[in-house]
Design an enzyme around this catalytic site. Structure first.
Site, PDB file in Angstrom:
ATOM      1  N   GLY A  46       0.833  -1.196   0.000  1.00 13.16           N
ATOM      2  CA  GLY A  46       0.000   0.000   0.000  1.00 13.16           C
ATOM      3  C   GLY A  46       0.865   1.241   0.000  1.00 13.16           C
ATOM      4  O   GLY A  46       2.056   1.178   0.324  1.00 13.16           O
ATOM      5  N   GLN A  51       3.020  10.022   1.736  1.00 13.78           N
ATOM      6  CA  GLN A  51       4.318   9.340   1.833  1.00 13.78           C
ATOM      7  C   GLN A  51       5.278   9.774   0.724  1.00 13.78           C
ATOM      8  O   GLN A  51       6.487   9.592   0.848  1.00 13.78           O
ATOM      9  CB  GLN A  51       4.143   7.812   1.784  1.00 13.78           C
ATOM     10  N   CYS A  91       5.934  -0.284   7.658  1.00 16.45           N
ATOM     11  CA  CYS A  91       5.546   0.893   6.881  1.00 16.45           C
ATOM     12  C   CYS A  91       6.751   1.338   6.065  1.00 16.45           C
ATOM     13  O   CYS A  91       7.865   1.407   6.589  1.00 16.45           O
ATOM     14  CB  CYS A  91       5.098   2.007   7.823  1.00 16.45           C
ATOM     15  N   LEU A  92       6.512   1.653   4.791  1.00 17.79           N
ATOM     16  CA  LEU A  92       7.607   2.102   3.933  1.00 17.79           C
ATOM     17  C   LEU A  92       8.228   3.394   4.457  1.00 17.79           C
ATOM     18  O   LEU A  92       9.377   3.693   4.146  1.00 17.79           O
ATOM     19  CB  LEU A  92       7.101   2.295   2.496  1.00 17.79           C
ATOM     20  N   HIS A 133      -4.458   1.322   7.816  1.00 15.20           N
ATOM     21  CA  HIS A 133      -3.092   1.877   7.858  1.00 15.20           C
ATOM     22  C   HIS A 133      -2.968   3.050   6.880  1.00 15.20           C
ATOM     23  O   HIS A 133      -2.399   4.100   7.224  1.00 15.20           O
ATOM     24  CB  HIS A 133      -2.114   0.742   7.515  1.00 15.20           C
ATOM     25  N   GLU A 134      -3.509   2.878   5.666  1.00 19.98           N
ATOM     26  CA  GLU A 134      -3.379   3.937   4.643  1.00 19.98           C
ATOM     27  C   GLU A 134      -4.234   5.161   4.989  1.00 19.98           C
ATOM     28  O   GLU A 134      -3.793   6.299   4.801  1.00 19.98           O
ATOM     29  CB  GLU A 134      -3.759   3.412   3.256  1.00 19.98           C
ATOM     30  N   HIS A 137      -2.518   7.354   7.365  1.00 11.68           N
ATOM     31  CA  HIS A 137      -1.538   8.255   6.727  1.00 11.68           C
ATOM     32  C   HIS A 137      -2.203   9.558   6.274  1.00 11.68           C
ATOM     33  O   HIS A 137      -1.619  10.632   6.391  1.00 11.68           O
ATOM     34  CB  HIS A 137      -0.908   7.588   5.499  1.00 11.68           C
TER      35      HIS A 137
HETATM   36  O1  GNR Z   1       4.041  -2.625   2.579  1.00 12.48           O
HETATM   37  C1  GNR Z   1       3.413  -2.492   3.640  1.00 12.48           C
HETATM   38  N1  GNR Z   1       3.153  -3.584   4.397  1.00 12.48           N
HETATM   39  C2  GNR Z   1       2.306  -3.577   5.492  1.00 12.48           C
HETATM   40  C3  GNR Z   1       2.335  -4.677   6.351  1.00 12.48           C
HETATM   41  C4  GNR Z   1       1.485  -4.719   7.441  1.00 12.48           C
HETATM   42  C5  GNR Z   1       0.603  -3.701   7.677  1.00 12.48           C
HETATM   43  C6  GNR Z   1       0.563  -2.600   6.844  1.00 12.48           C
HETATM   44  C7  GNR Z   1       1.401  -2.538   5.753  1.00 12.48           C
HETATM   45  S1  GNR Z   1       1.334  -1.166   4.693  1.00 12.48           S
HETATM   46  C8  GNR Z   1       2.986  -1.151   4.094  1.00 12.48           C
HETATM   47  C9  GNR Z   1       3.156  -0.087   3.027  1.00 12.48           C
HETATM   48  C10 GNR Z   1       2.944   1.272   3.636  1.00 12.48           C
HETATM   49  O2  GNR Z   1       3.729   1.811   4.370  1.00 12.48           O
HETATM   50  N2  GNR Z   1       1.805   1.850   3.378  1.00 12.48           N
HETATM   51  O3  GNR Z   1       1.519   3.050   3.920  1.00 12.48           O
HETATM   52 NI    NI Z   2       2.644   3.111   5.779  1.00 11.49          NI
END
Ligand code: GNR
Ligand code: NI
Length: 167
Positions: A46, A51, A91-92, A133-134, A137
């Protein structure tokens, strides 16, 4: 094809609130393309626009094994949350850190897709986690905000040190 740099915690942009997309024009289409390219290259499941430094409410997701199920959500809103699930998240924007977060197990979401169509989606499992999660953000929230202040401070220092070393 364009890949953007991904901002890392504690970059201030990641803590800001993103604005709704008013019209899905060519600029937004280009943003979405860049977001997919950046997410697939990372690789991640995601990515939210803030980001890559764009404070607009746009999210891309692909949780499929073969990376052939792109999902784009514009102005997403959660309309229903149900149950609880623990998941070890990454999270990236917080590279190399993995911690367990408790979120809702199932969500209902309304959004627009990249053609501007209204979509309603019901999700569970990893997709439900990823959507939450997204959307966090877009509201300036990161998974580290669910951790203790002490853990968050340790992560902050580690990433600040890393960013100094790569300057
Ligand atoms: O790549 C991602 N893996 C992930 C693993 C567990 C819970 C959430 C994520 S999202 C993350 C990519 C990211 O940072 N999206 O904002
Ligand atoms: Ni993230």
């Amino acid at each position: 094809m364009t890949v953007s740099a991904i901002l890392h915690y504690p970059d201030a942009t990641l803590l800001k609130h993103s604005k709704p997309v008013k019209s899905i024009n060519d600029d937004i289409q280009a943003l979405i393309d860049t977001m997919f390219e950046t997410m697939y290259q990372a690789p991640g499941i995601g990515l939210a626009a803030p980001q890559i430094g764009t404070l607009l409410r746009v999210v891309v997701i692909d949780i499929s094994e073969n990376k052939d199920a792109p999902l784009c959500l514009i102005n997403p809103e959660i309309t229903h949350l149900e149950g609880e699930a623990d998941y070890e998240e990454g999270c990236l924007s917080v590279p190399g850190i993995y911690e367990t977060v408790t979120r809702a197990e199932r969500v209902s979401v309304i959004a627009q897709d990249r053609s501007g169509q209204s979509v309603k989606l019901e999700a569970d499992g990893l997709l439900a986690i990823c959507i939450q999660h997204e959307i966090d953000h877009l509201n300036g929230k990161l998974f580290v905000d669910y951790l203790s202040a002490m853990k968050r401070q340790r992560i902050r220092k580690k990433l600040l040190k890393q960013s100094r070393q790569t300057m």
